[in-house]
Design a protein around this motif. Structure first.
Motif, mmCIF file in Angstrom:
data_model
loop_
_atom_site.group_PDB
_atom_site.id
_atom_site.type_symbol
_atom_site.label_atom_id
_atom_site.label_comp_id
_atom_site.label_asym_id
_atom_site.label_seq_id
_atom_site.Cartn_x
_atom_site.Cartn_y
_atom_site.Cartn_z
ATOM 1 N N PHE A 293 0.817 -1.212 0.000
ATOM 2 C CA PHE A 293 0.000 0.000 0.000
ATOM 3 C C PHE A 293 0.855 1.268 0.000
ATOM 4 C CE2 PHE A 293 -2.573 -3.324 2.037
ATOM 5 C CZ PHE A 293 -3.665 -3.330 1.178
ATOM 6 N N ALA A 323 -3.770 5.200 -5.981
ATOM 7 C CA ALA A 323 -4.154 4.194 -4.991
ATOM 8 C C ALA A 323 -3.898 4.691 -3.569
ATOM 9 C CB ALA A 323 -3.377 2.901 -5.242
ATOM 10 N N SER A 327 -6.939 5.284 -1.007
ATOM 11 C CA SER A 327 -6.940 4.381 0.146
ATOM 12 C C SER A 327 -6.855 5.123 1.474
ATOM 13 C CB SER A 327 -5.776 3.387 0.030
ATOM 14 O OG SER A 327 -5.897 2.583 -1.129
ATOM 15 N N GLU A 333 -12.434 0.933 0.168
ATOM 16 C CA GLU A 333 -11.589 -0.078 0.782
ATOM 17 C C GLU A 333 -10.173 0.103 0.250
ATOM 18 O OE1 GLU A 333 -10.919 -3.349 3.285
ATOM 19 O OE2 GLU A 333 -12.788 -2.220 2.978
ATOM 20 N N PRO A 334 -9.168 0.168 1.135
ATOM 21 C CA PRO A 334 -7.791 0.343 0.666
ATOM 22 C C PRO A 334 -7.412 -0.702 -0.388
ATOM 23 C CG PRO A 334 -7.891 0.590 3.035
ATOM 24 C CD PRO A 334 -9.248 0.115 2.614
ATOM 25 N N TYR A 335 -6.738 -0.242 -1.416
ATOM 26 C CA TYR A 335 -6.330 -1.165 -2.478
ATOM 27 C C TYR A 335 -4.900 -0.859 -2.893
ATOM 28 C CZ TYR A 335 -7.243 2.664 -5.824
ATOM 29 O OH TYR A 335 -7.232 3.857 -6.514
ATOM 30 N N SER A 336 -4.276 -1.820 -3.539
ATOM 31 C CA SER A 336 -2.883 -1.676 -3.964
ATOM 32 C C SER A 336 -2.785 -1.792 -5.476
ATOM 33 C CB SER A 336 -2.009 -2.747 -3.296
ATOM 34 O OG SER A 336 -2.450 -4.049 -3.654
#
Length: 451
Positions: A293, A323, A327, A333-336
């Motif tokens: 992240f 991102a 995030s 929702e946190p994403y990578s």
């Protein structure tokens, strides 16, 4: 959103492509954002990298087009090339793009500081002017800087940074390195009339690219007059009274050049950031170590782009910046970022493009693979009488036909590869390409005609 404990919710150090995207998006999510850039807004890509380089590539291509056009009925009399005119026009457009970047940030109410910024304490940034600000989150997006090998006289060497500002095209230039920057500038200077010598410390160029593509580029480059020296490292360089440079390399007699350029890779730009003041962990190459992240070992400090040395490509930095901002500051929702199967290009003459695994990687990972190739002269080259062949290569899983990689060298290769990359990323099979009707006559049709 605002946390009154700090002056800003986000402070970005470095306003290149990744830093710009992260700052703009974070501000759009409602964060109070500030950003500092000690050079020019836009970073490496816009100011001294892929954007002005591509403009020079366009300018260089006219050298061949003006020759080829005669076979298509055109007569060009009194043709000449003015380097200074091209250089100044390119720099003018770079300034225009820099203005667009700046305007975009200002429209999103990002506070800009045109000065050096350094982390001096927890959540604290000190600017070159002495001003001290605090931020809940800090993002490092300072990119990378050209690496210059260590040898006597290396202070006389230029890098790609200075190549855009030369007063004249060198009569004879030595380019150190074998990667994409070395081969791109070799093609540019060669088309502008320079005698070009490329010296590489290893025995191959473009190491990460498929061997068929790099071998074809070297063959074409040599035909065009570019000279390659392998396992050649500079032992010493001396500047002569007439302004030329005497260079001694391993295994090579001393030679004289008008200009020496180092294109031996780029290293993360972390010097003077104060990372040691808060314990940010660095890797072996000086890169900022981050998780998926983009977070460092310090909970509130993140890093994106070339400074992390994950994938040194502008579109990757932009995705990482997006991102991060979504995030941390967005209602998602946190994403990578998925760093697999990233397409790339070398804007050489002719250009190379690639996506997925090369043949060696595919065999190592999958064992049984099937390779399809198309080796041909593009129609334009045939009519022009130019004996230059293009090559397309598709590598598939021998078990199920899934496309593992596509590689191409020839006119418009990067433009064509962008669409092919979608198919490879989606996991499509060779049969899907076979079932697609060709657009004829085009170079791109070779992708769906290989048997």
């Amino acid at each position: 959103m605002a946390d009154t404990e700090y002056d800003f919710d986000l402070f970005t150090i470095g306003i290149g492509s990744g830093g710009t995207r992260a700052s703009r998006v974070a501000a759009a999510h409602g964060a109070r954002v500030a950003a500092a850039e000690e050079h020019r807004v836009g970073g490496t890509c816009v100011i001294r990298g892929c954007v002005p380089k591509k403009m020079l590539v366009y300018g260089a291509q006219f050298a061949e087009d003006l020759e080829d056009c005669q076979q298509f009925g055109w007569t060009i009399e009194g043709k000449s090339f003015d380097w200074v005119k091209l250089r100044d026009h390119v720099m003018k457009d770079v300034g225009r793009i820099e203005g667009v970047y700046t305007e975009t940030l200002e429209k999103h109410d990002v506070t800009l500081f045109h000065e050096h910024a350094k982390i001096t304490d927890e959540h604290e940034i000190t600017l070159a002017s002495g001003k001290v600000v605090t931020a809940k989150h800090i993002l490092i997006a300072t990119g990378a800087t050209p690496h210059v090998p260590d040898f006597p006289g290396n202070e006389h060497v230029i890098t790609s940074n200075e190549a855009f500002h030369l007063d004249e095209v060198p009569g004879c230039i030595l380019i150190l390195g074998g990667g994409y920057i070395a081969n791109e500038f070799a093609g540019i200077f060669n088309e502008f009339g320079s005698k070009v010598v490329v010296a590489n410390r290893s025995d191959v160029i473009l190491r990460s690219y498929d061997f068929s593509m790099r071998d074809r580029l070297m063959q074409i480059s040599m035909t065009k007059g570019i000279e390659f020296l392998f396992r050649a490292e500079v032992e010493k360089l001396e500047k002569r009274d007439d302004g030329t440079f005497a260079v001694k390399m391993t295994g090579v007699e001393e030679r004289t050049f008008d200009l020496v350029m180092a294109a031996t890779g780029r290293v993360p730009n972390v010097e003077g950031l104060g990372l040691e003041n808060v314990g940010v962990e660095l890797g072996k190459r000086g890169e900022i170590k981050v998780d998926e992240f983009s977070k460092t070992n310090v909970d509130y400090i993140y890093a994106v782009g070339d400074v992390t040395d994950r994938v040194q490509l502008t579109p990757v930095a932009i995705r990482e910046g997006q991102a991060f901002a979504d995030s941390v500051f967005g209602d998602v929702e946190p994403y990578s970022v998925d760093h697999s199967c990233i397409p790339s290009a070398v804007f050489s003459h002719p250009p190379i493009s690639s996506v997925g695994l090369n043949e060696r990687e595919a065999k190592e990972q999958y064992g049984q693979v099937k390779v399809y190739t198309s080796d041909f002269r593009p129609m334009k080259n045939v009519v022009a009488g130019r004996n230059e062949r293009s090559l397309v290569k598709m590598i598939c899983d021998g078990a199920n036909g899934q496309i593992l990689g596509v590689h191409m060298i020839g006119p418009y290769a990067p433009e064509i590869m962008q669409t092919a990359a979608v198919a490879v990323k989606a996991g499509m099979n060779k049969a899907d390409f076979d079932a697609t009707t060709a657009i004829h006559p085009t170079v791109a049709e070779e992708l769906v005609l290989m048997k």
